[in-house]
Every structure is written in C-alpha cells, then in structure tokens.
Scaffold this motif. Sequence first.
Motif, PDB file in Angstrom:
ATOM      1  N   VAL A 155       0.846  -1.196   0.000  1.00  0.00           N
ATOM      2  CA  VAL A 155       0.000   0.000   0.000  1.00  0.00           C
ATOM      3  C   VAL A 155       0.878   1.240   0.000  1.00  0.00           C
ATOM      4  O   VAL A 155       2.065   1.177   0.338  1.00  0.00           O
ATOM      5  CB  VAL A 155      -0.921   0.020   1.244  1.00  0.00           C
ATOM      6  N   PRO A 156       0.336   2.414  -0.326  1.00  0.00           N
ATOM      7  CA  PRO A 156       1.084   3.650  -0.125  1.00  0.00           C
ATOM      8  C   PRO A 156       1.316   3.876   1.367  1.00  0.00           C
ATOM      9  O   PRO A 156       0.541   3.408   2.211  1.00  0.00           O
ATOM     10  CB  PRO A 156       0.153   4.719  -0.713  1.00  0.00           C
ATOM     11  N   ALA A 157       2.375   4.603   1.707  1.00  0.00           N
ATOM     12  CA  ALA A 157       2.702   4.833   3.118  1.00  0.00           C
ATOM     13  C   ALA A 157       1.543   5.467   3.874  1.00  0.00           C
ATOM     14  O   ALA A 157       1.302   5.159   5.047  1.00  0.00           O
ATOM     15  CB  ALA A 157       3.946   5.702   3.222  1.00  0.00           C
ATOM     16  N   ALA A 158       0.805   6.339   3.215  1.00  0.00           N
ATOM     17  CA  ALA A 158      -0.308   7.024   3.874  1.00  0.00           C
ATOM     18  C   ALA A 158      -1.440   6.083   4.260  1.00  0.00           C
ATOM     19  O   ALA A 158      -2.314   6.443   5.058  1.00  0.00           O
ATOM     20  CB  ALA A 158      -0.849   8.131   2.966  1.00  0.00           C
ATOM     21  N   GLU A 159      -1.450   4.852   3.713  1.00  0.00           N
ATOM     22  CA  GLU A 159      -2.518   3.898   4.012  1.00  0.00           C
ATOM     23  C   GLU A 159      -2.060   2.733   4.882  1.00  0.00           C
ATOM     24  O   GLU A 159      -2.885   1.901   5.271  1.00  0.00           O
ATOM     25  CB  GLU A 159      -3.085   3.345   2.700  1.00  0.00           C
ATOM     26  N   ALA A 160      -0.795   2.682   5.208  1.00  0.00           N
ATOM     27  CA  ALA A 160      -0.266   1.511   5.923  1.00  0.00           C
ATOM     28  C   ALA A 160      -0.890   1.335   7.302  1.00  0.00           C
ATOM     29  O   ALA A 160      -1.027   0.203   7.797  1.00  0.00           O
ATOM     30  CB  ALA A 160       1.245   1.621   6.046  1.00  0.00           C
ATOM     31  N   ALA A 181       1.833  13.469   6.133  1.00  0.00           N
ATOM     32  CA  ALA A 181       1.014  14.014   7.208  1.00  0.00           C
ATOM     33  C   ALA A 181      -0.183  13.091   7.434  1.00  0.00           C
ATOM     34  O   ALA A 181      -0.671  12.433   6.519  1.00  0.00           O
ATOM     35  CB  ALA A 181       0.538  15.421   6.836  1.00  0.00           C
ATOM     36  N   GLY A 182      -0.650  13.024   8.672  1.00  0.00           N
ATOM     37  CA  GLY A 182      -1.781  12.143   8.974  1.00  0.00           C
ATOM     38  C   GLY A 182      -1.419  10.680   8.824  1.00  0.00           C
ATOM     39  O   GLY A 182      -2.275   9.858   8.466  1.00  0.00           O
ATOM     40  N   LEU A 183      -0.162  10.343   9.104  1.00  0.00           N
ATOM     41  CA  LEU A 183       0.331   8.982   8.871  1.00  0.00           C
ATOM     42  C   LEU A 183      -0.493   7.925   9.590  1.00  0.00           C
ATOM     43  O   LEU A 183      -0.683   6.816   9.082  1.00  0.00           O
ATOM     44  CB  LEU A 183       1.795   8.893   9.329  1.00  0.00           C
TER      45      LEU A 183
END
Length: 325
Positions: A155-160, A181-183
């Motif tokens: 997945v993209p890092a933002a969705e991990a 942001a919002g990790l």
Amino acid sequence: MTNAQRDRCTAGTAAATRATDDTAAAGDAAAAGDQDAPADGERSRSCACHRARTRAVRAPSDSRRSVTRRPSTPIPRDHPGEWESTAPRGGWARSSVRKLLQRGPTMKIGIIGAGNIGGNLTRRFTALGHDVSVANSRGPESLAGLVAETGARAVPAAEAAHGADFVVVTVPLKSVPDLPAGLFDGAAEGFAVIDTGNYYPKERDGLIAEIEGGLTESRWTERHLGHPVVKAFNGTYAQDLVERPLPQGDPERLAVPVASDDEDAKRRVRALIDEIGFDTVDAGGLDESWRQQPGTPVYGLRAGVEAVTRALAEASPERPEAHRA
C-alpha cells in the motif's frame, strides 16, 4: 529382484551416499553465503533402495543451522551498504517455527519501510497469520516480490496504518520528517507504534542537532511522528528475525530490549515480540533508550535475557565519537 535390478539398486545407494555428502557440502557453502549452492532434494531418486537410503541420511527438517553466515560485528540493518537479506524460502523459519510458537489473536499490522528489518518482520508476522500491510518510498508496485512471497498487501505509506493495531516505522532516521502528514489516520483505537530506527550521522543521516545535544533518537522520532513510540529491534540483525525465533523456555532464545513511556503499548509490543519467537527486556522509558542506541554494549548483542539486562546496565550515556557527526 533380478541380478540386474540388484546392481542398479546398489549403484543407486552409492549415489545417494555421494549425494548426501554433496548436500552437506552445499549446506556449508550456503552457510558461507553461496547462493548458487544446490538445494537438498534436487537429486533423482531412481529406485526404492535409493529413496530409503536418502530418507535415512537426510538431515531433520527442523534443523536450526543457519543458511547464511553472519558478519562478526554488527552491521546496521538500514545502514548504507547494509547486509543484504537472504531469508530462507519455505525452510525451518517459515514452517517448523509456525508449529513451535503459540499464536496469538490475528492482528492488523502496518509496516512502513521494506528494507531488511521491514521485509523480515513482514515475513514473520504473515507466517503467524497476521494481516500485514507494507509500504516503502518507491511505491506498492516495487513490493510485488515480497507480496507474492508472504501474502501481505502493498500500500502507499499514507494507508499503511489503516485499521492497524501495530504500526512499525522502519525507515532511515533522516526520512522520518518526510513521512506523510496524517500517517496514523484510520489506525485502530489504542494502536502502538514500533520504532526501529538508529542515528548514523557520518554514514547516512547527517547532523541532527537535537540528537547531538543529548535527545534520545526515539524521542526525536516520537516528536516528529506526534505519537508515543516503542523502541525495539534497532539493534537486531535482520536475518535473526527469520532464522532464530525459538519457543518460550528455549535456553538459546534471544532477547530484545524494549523502551517506551507508554507502559500499555510496551506491554503489547513485548507480547507481540514473544509471539514471533524472542524474549524481551524492559529497557525503561524513552529518556533511558540511549542504553540501546548504536555503540552501546547491547547494540547487536545476540544473547538471552540475563546478558541483555547486564549490557543495558553497563551502557554509558556518552555518545561514542564514532556515532557523532
């Protein structure tokens, strides 16, 4: 059995003995890092006597001999020129260990960073049935091989972290401020963050003034992430994660120091580490986590609880010159 059949069977038995010697030599070559060494079981079996002889001399399937030779001194898992991970495929670490170790409930785990530590944690967690999402800086398409091997989702890092009970942040320290942001948006309630990072100012990260001034590495990471972290695996050889897990009570079981200010998160991370085959030692809070940073006695130490506890106590708060910018 005719004389001709008996002759063929005798010849097959002799060939099996030679094949066994070849297999032992191949195992030694693999232990030395020879990835071209032939695998056991690739020789032909031409008759019943040959098969019986092969069964009699083959090493047990749960043999603990490592398939790669480790360096004699610690090599950081995210250091430039890091030791390349060559985890065994379908061997002891992914089959017999699954039977030996007691499974906990299925967890959702997000892993941000797919280098040696991130990749091998993906292998261990999926081997025990956990639901793993993994991300790196190059995008999901670059993780096709790891996904095919483990069944994890790229997945993209933002969705991990979406829905995750645990989030592992295992990226170079200098890259932490660049994470999205919002990790942790969408993570499960009460999720825990595991930080595996190390500060390598000369080789990779450059000067970070706060750390040079005495701030612990994980405290610096925690401030950038905006969420409490649990420091673990920063001094662990990546290959040990897949080659050296052992059940509770085994005298050769390795121990991992774990530090955090969040006692509940620390407790849950220690339970997760126990599940994947390692003991843990409570290393205190993050302000004490200098005790397990690079250059300390426990960094890279392969030992059990008693030795790890002693090494933590012997550490000095002074950062070694080799680990200063």
